[in-house]
Write an enzyme that holds these catalytic residues in place. Sequence first.
Site, PDB file in Angstrom:
ATOM      1  N   ASP A  63      -2.744  48.890  84.407  1.00  7.49           N
ATOM      2  CA  ASP A  63      -2.552  47.487  84.803  1.00  7.49           C
ATOM      3  C   ASP A  63      -2.291  46.685  83.524  1.00  7.49           C
ATOM      4  OD1 ASP A  63      -3.542  45.930  87.672  1.00  7.49           O
ATOM      5  OD2 ASP A  63      -3.121  44.673  85.928  1.00  7.49           O
ATOM      6  N   ASP A  96       2.081  48.241  81.236  1.00  3.24           N
ATOM      7  CA  ASP A  96       3.071  47.349  81.832  1.00  3.24           C
ATOM      8  C   ASP A  96       4.172  48.260  82.382  1.00  3.24           C
ATOM      9  OD1 ASP A  96       5.217  45.717  82.398  1.00  3.24           O
ATOM     10  OD2 ASP A  96       5.038  44.518  80.573  1.00  3.24           O
ATOM     11  N   VAL A  97       4.350  48.260  83.691  1.00  5.48           N
ATOM     12  CA  VAL A  97       5.287  49.216  84.300  1.00  5.48           C
ATOM     13  C   VAL A  97       6.743  48.957  83.923  1.00  5.48           C
ATOM     14  CG1 VAL A  97       3.848  49.874  86.270  1.00  5.48           C
ATOM     15  CG2 VAL A  97       5.415  47.900  86.478  1.00  5.48           C
ATOM     16  N   SER A 123       7.964  46.983 100.776  1.00 10.84           N
ATOM     17  CA  SER A 123       7.443  45.798 101.457  1.00 10.84           C
ATOM     18  C   SER A 123       8.171  45.656 102.784  1.00 10.84           C
ATOM     19  CB  SER A 123       7.709  44.548 100.612  1.00 10.84           C
ATOM     20  OG  SER A 123       7.490  43.369 101.373  1.00 10.84           O
ATOM     21  N   TYR A 171      13.016  39.365  95.537  1.00 10.60           N
ATOM     22  CA  TYR A 171      11.985  40.294  96.037  1.00 10.60           C
ATOM     23  C   TYR A 171      12.555  41.217  97.108  1.00 10.60           C
ATOM     24  CZ  TYR A 171       7.279  41.668  97.640  1.00 10.60           C
ATOM     25  OH  TYR A 171       6.149  42.371  97.989  1.00 10.60           O
ATOM     26  N   LYS A 230      12.889  45.229  96.632  1.00  9.51           N
ATOM     27  CA  LYS A 230      12.134  46.116  97.527  1.00  9.51           C
ATOM     28  C   LYS A 230      13.075  46.995  98.349  1.00  9.51           C
ATOM     29  CE  LYS A 230       7.835  44.973  96.506  1.00  9.51           C
ATOM     30  NZ  LYS A 230       6.917  45.947  95.868  1.00  9.51           N
TER      31      LYS A 230
HETATM   32  N1  LIG Z   1      -0.019  41.476  99.420  1.00 14.51           N
HETATM   33  C1  LIG Z   1       1.002  41.605 100.268  1.00 14.51           C
HETATM   34  O1  LIG Z   1       1.077  40.905 101.292  1.00 14.51           O
HETATM   35  C2  LIG Z   1       2.074  42.609 100.006  1.00 14.51           C
HETATM   36  C3  LIG Z   1       3.022  42.826 101.015  1.00 14.51           C
HETATM   37  C4  LIG Z   1       4.036  43.753 100.797  1.00 14.51           C
HETATM   38  C5  LIG Z   1       4.100  44.438  99.602  1.00 14.51           C
HETATM   39  N2  LIG Z   1       3.172  44.193  98.630  1.00 14.51           N
HETATM   40  C6  LIG Z   1       3.307  44.933  97.382  1.00 14.51           C
HETATM   41  O2  LIG Z   1       2.102  45.602  97.101  1.00 14.51           O
HETATM   42  C7  LIG Z   1       1.948  45.742  95.690  1.00 14.51           C
HETATM   43  C8  LIG Z   1       0.595  45.206  95.259  1.00 14.51           C
HETATM   44  O3  LIG Z   1       0.521  43.850  95.638  1.00 14.51           O
HETATM   45  P1  LIG Z   1      -0.872  43.069  95.734  1.00 14.51           P
HETATM   46  O4  LIG Z   1      -0.721  42.093  96.819  1.00 14.51           O
HETATM   47  O5  LIG Z   1      -2.008  44.025  95.740  1.00 14.51           O
HETATM   48  O6  LIG Z   1      -0.833  42.274  94.350  1.00 14.51           O
HETATM   49  P2  LIG Z   1      -2.028  41.783  93.384  1.00 14.51           P
HETATM   50  O7  LIG Z   1      -1.437  40.670  92.587  1.00 14.51           O
HETATM   51  O8  LIG Z   1      -3.273  41.548  94.153  1.00 14.51           O
HETATM   52  O9  LIG Z   1      -2.241  43.033  92.427  1.00 14.51           O
HETATM   53  C9  LIG Z   1      -1.204  43.461  91.613  1.00 14.51           C
HETATM   54  C10 LIG Z   1      -1.749  44.073  90.352  1.00 14.51           C
HETATM   55  O10 LIG Z   1      -0.613  44.491  89.572  1.00 14.51           O
HETATM   56  C11 LIG Z   1      -0.809  44.072  88.240  1.00 14.51           C
HETATM   57  N3  LIG Z   1       0.489  43.912  87.583  1.00 14.51           N
HETATM   58  C12 LIG Z   1       1.311  42.837  87.600  1.00 14.51           C
HETATM   59  N4  LIG Z   1       2.381  43.061  86.820  1.00 14.51           N
HETATM   60  C13 LIG Z   1       2.232  44.301  86.302  1.00 14.51           C
HETATM   61  C14 LIG Z   1       2.991  45.086  85.411  1.00 14.51           C
HETATM   62  N5  LIG Z   1       4.137  44.629  84.869  1.00 14.51           N
HETATM   63  N6  LIG Z   1       2.560  46.324  85.095  1.00 14.51           N
HETATM   64  C15 LIG Z   1       1.389  46.785  85.620  1.00 14.51           C
HETATM   65  N7  LIG Z   1       0.605  46.074  86.437  1.00 14.51           N
HETATM   66  C16 LIG Z   1       1.021  44.847  86.773  1.00 14.51           C
HETATM   67  C17 LIG Z   1      -1.606  42.778  88.328  1.00 14.51           C
HETATM   68  O11 LIG Z   1      -2.283  42.507  87.104  1.00 14.51           O
HETATM   69  C18 LIG Z   1      -2.545  43.080  89.499  1.00 14.51           C
HETATM   70  O12 LIG Z   1      -3.750  43.678  89.045  1.00 14.51           O
HETATM   71  C19 LIG Z   1       3.148  45.015  95.076  1.00 14.51           C
HETATM   72  O13 LIG Z   1       4.179  45.935  94.807  1.00 14.51           O
HETATM   73  C20 LIG Z   1       3.571  44.059  96.167  1.00 14.51           C
HETATM   74  O14 LIG Z   1       4.926  43.676  96.059  1.00 14.51           O
HETATM   75  C21 LIG Z   1       2.160  43.291  98.805  1.00 14.51           C
END
Ligand SMILES: NC(=O)c1ccc[n+]([C@@H]2O[C@H](COP(=O)([O-])OP(=O)(O)OC[C@H]3O[C@@H](n4cnc5c(N)ncnc54)[C@H](O)[C@@H]3O)[C@@H](O)[C@H]2O)c1
Length: 265
Positions: free
Chosen positions: A39, A63-64, A142, A155, A159
């Site tokens: 993370d 950082d991905v 997503s 986005y 996705k």
């Molecule tokens: N929450 C939703 O409704 C939802 C819906 C569809 C898809 N998603 C996808 O699910 C995944 C997780 O989302 P979430 O809601 O848990 O988000 P979140 O913000 O709660 O958690 C994301 C984590 O990723 C970390 N992060 C951010 N940029 C980064 C980077 N460059 N390298 C490594 N880590 C990094 C952040 O620090 C955080 O800890 C994402 O790909 C998001 O697009 C989420």
Amino acid sequence: MTGGRVAGKVALVTGAGAGIGRAVAQRLVAEGARVVLGDIDEKALDAVLDELGPEAAAGRRCDVTDEADVEALVALAVERFGGLDIAVANAGGGGSSELVAHDYAQWRRIVDLCLNGVFLTVKHAGRVMTERGGGSIVNMASLNAVQAGRGMGAYCSAKAGVVALTEVAALEMGRHGVRVNAVAPGLVRTQATGPMWQLPGVVEEYVENAPLGRFAEPEEIASVVLFLASDEAGFVSGSLYGVDGGARTGRYPDLIGAFERMGRE
Ligand SMILES: NC(=O)c1ccc[n+]([C@@H]2O[C@H](COP(=O)([O-])OP(=O)(O)OC[C@H]3O[C@@H](n4cnc5c(N)ncnc54)[C@H](O)[C@@H]3O)[C@@H](O)[C@H]2O)c1
């Protein structure tokens, strides 16, 4: 623990400090895997590592969007736990703007995080797995990969790209015993979606349009990731699994409309 649905496996999870990634890491460990977590938020990552303990979890800042970071995270799995069986390319995030007003730098940041970050994870995890003769990669897509939302051009595009990337990866890696799938969550309550609860009508619109009439908790996404990661999904590859309460059958909430309504209030 010795039993569990992924007992004895080594798994990598990106974006594991919060939300869905943290829930995935917790579930994989609960089902017997050892995990390597990455993370950019080191404080959040350390809290998850402390909770899971050093026998089951290791991690580093990753950082991905930085290839050296991703390569180092994969290497950590091999050094620390002796291999890599499961990789969950979870890190991602968005931002909202109509296309004609979209700042290009913001567009690139979203695509870099949501699509290029998944590519780098697939590349480096896939390299180890194809050499070792097997594995399972789960990419976080997503609902917006398949359902457009106003103001969500970057986005949605990124996705949708994850879905195409997943299919190509499945096609290329299958002969090495590596399965590659993607998950498409609908609205999940996490820190990333927190602001949607502040926008008038958005969550209500999602709930109205979802046949199951609610949003999800991160653990509900983690259970589908666990299935795809496990040997129970041994003949599943190149697939996109919707986890959206049926929201695909409706329409996505109008974020731009909500911003406009908020501006008028
Ligand atoms: N929450 C939703 O409704 C939802 C819906 C569809 C898809 N998603 C996808 O699910 C995944 C997780 O989302 P979430 O809601 O848990 O988000 P979140 O913000 O709660 O958690 C994301 C984590 O990723 C970390 N992060 C951010 N940029 C980064 C980077 N460059 N390298 C490594 N880590 C990094 C952040 O620090 C955080 O800890 C994402 O790909 C998001 O697009 C989420």
